[in-house]
Design an enzyme around this catalytic site. Sequence first.
Site: not given
Ligand SMILES: Nc1ncnc2c1ncn2[C@@H]1O[C@H](COP(=O)(O)OP(=O)(O)OP(=O)(O)O)[C@@H](O)[C@H]1O
Length: 287
Positions: A31, A34, A36, A189
């Site tokens: 999911a 930006e 990621h 996400s």
């Molecule tokens: N806003 C962000 N800025 C930088 N890195 C991020 C951000 N959101 C997530 N990440 C990083 O992306 C990687 C994958 O995270 P994940 O796929 O769980 O996404 P998420 O957006 O954090 O989802 P969730 O909603 O489950 O927290 C992790 O290392 C997480 O810290």
Amino acid sequence: METVVALNSLREAVDRLRERGPVALVPTMGALHEGHLALVREAKSRAASVVVSIFVNPTQFGVGEDLDAYPRQLAEDSRLLEVESVDLMWAPPVSEVYPDGFATTVSVAGVSEGLCGASRPGHFEGVATVVAKLFNQVRPDLAVFGEKDWQQLAVIRRMARDLDLTLPRAEAIYGLATVREADGLALSSRNRYLSAEDRARAAALPQAMREAIAAIEAGSAVAPTLAALEAHLLQAGFASVDYAELADADSLALLSELGERPARLLVAARIGGTRLIDNMAVSPRKA
Ligand SMILES: Nc1ncnc2c1ncn2[C@@H]1O[C@H](COP(=O)(O)OP(=O)(O)OP(=O)(O)O)[C@@H](O)[C@H]1O
Ligand SMILES: CC(C)(CO)[C@@H](O)C(=O)[O-]
Ligand code: BAL
């Protein structure tokens, strides 16, 4: 970009990449947004090839959490990663990661116990176990994680140090600053679960945190400032606050007053059934 879903093809595919130089891994649950993609770009700047894993890890979700509802959009994720010129997408099914008979758990004491570890029992065991597996599967020279999951990053670094990991070494685990929306909300996400109204209200989280940090840095007492932060969130429409704590930035030991070491404000709060987390730096007192 090559897509690999079976472990026995992964080794060969990564070995081919390794011939070109260092390989970076960006572990995700898909999911993609930006935030990621910022991790992917950071990985690209540090390595010859980039592997992104997409795996919604069931063992890090507790009973009653959103494992089933968690967004899954592999085709769209694949398209986004192609645009970033990612070399390999590792997207195994659950049976490939947890085959019948799987019985091992990696548990990191201390740093994983408070904060999200307390409000999501078992969560960090699931994270540490799957990240140890992803590291052994891909054997990357370096890995990039987001600081949005500050405690997760601390848990993974502790695990890498404690287990003397070499691929990657603990020093080759990089954290990247949180990517935010224009109103300050951290990209996540889970933001897509929010209704338009709750999405607008959610901006109160980073706002309230910035206010609390300014107050603490200016010398206000920690406990009443954290209480005011919680009250601010509830008044803004959050349903509950799992925690709002000041902690040592490295050990995550809770702080009742600001000291002379880097500190972090960490918050988890629920709005409209969605649990949001955020954390920000708090400058230490001058010695
Ligand atoms: N806003 C962000 N800025 C930088 N890195 C991020 C951000 N959101 C997530 N990440 C990083 O992306 C990687 C994958 O995270 P994940 O796929 O769980 O996404 P998420 O957006 O954090 O989802 P969730 O909603 O489950 O927290 C992790 O290392 C997480 O810290
Ligand atoms: C590190 C991770 C990919 C492990 O499943 C997950 O916790 C995440 O996406 O932050
Ligand atoms: N970004 C951390 C994954 C989780 O909340 O389970």
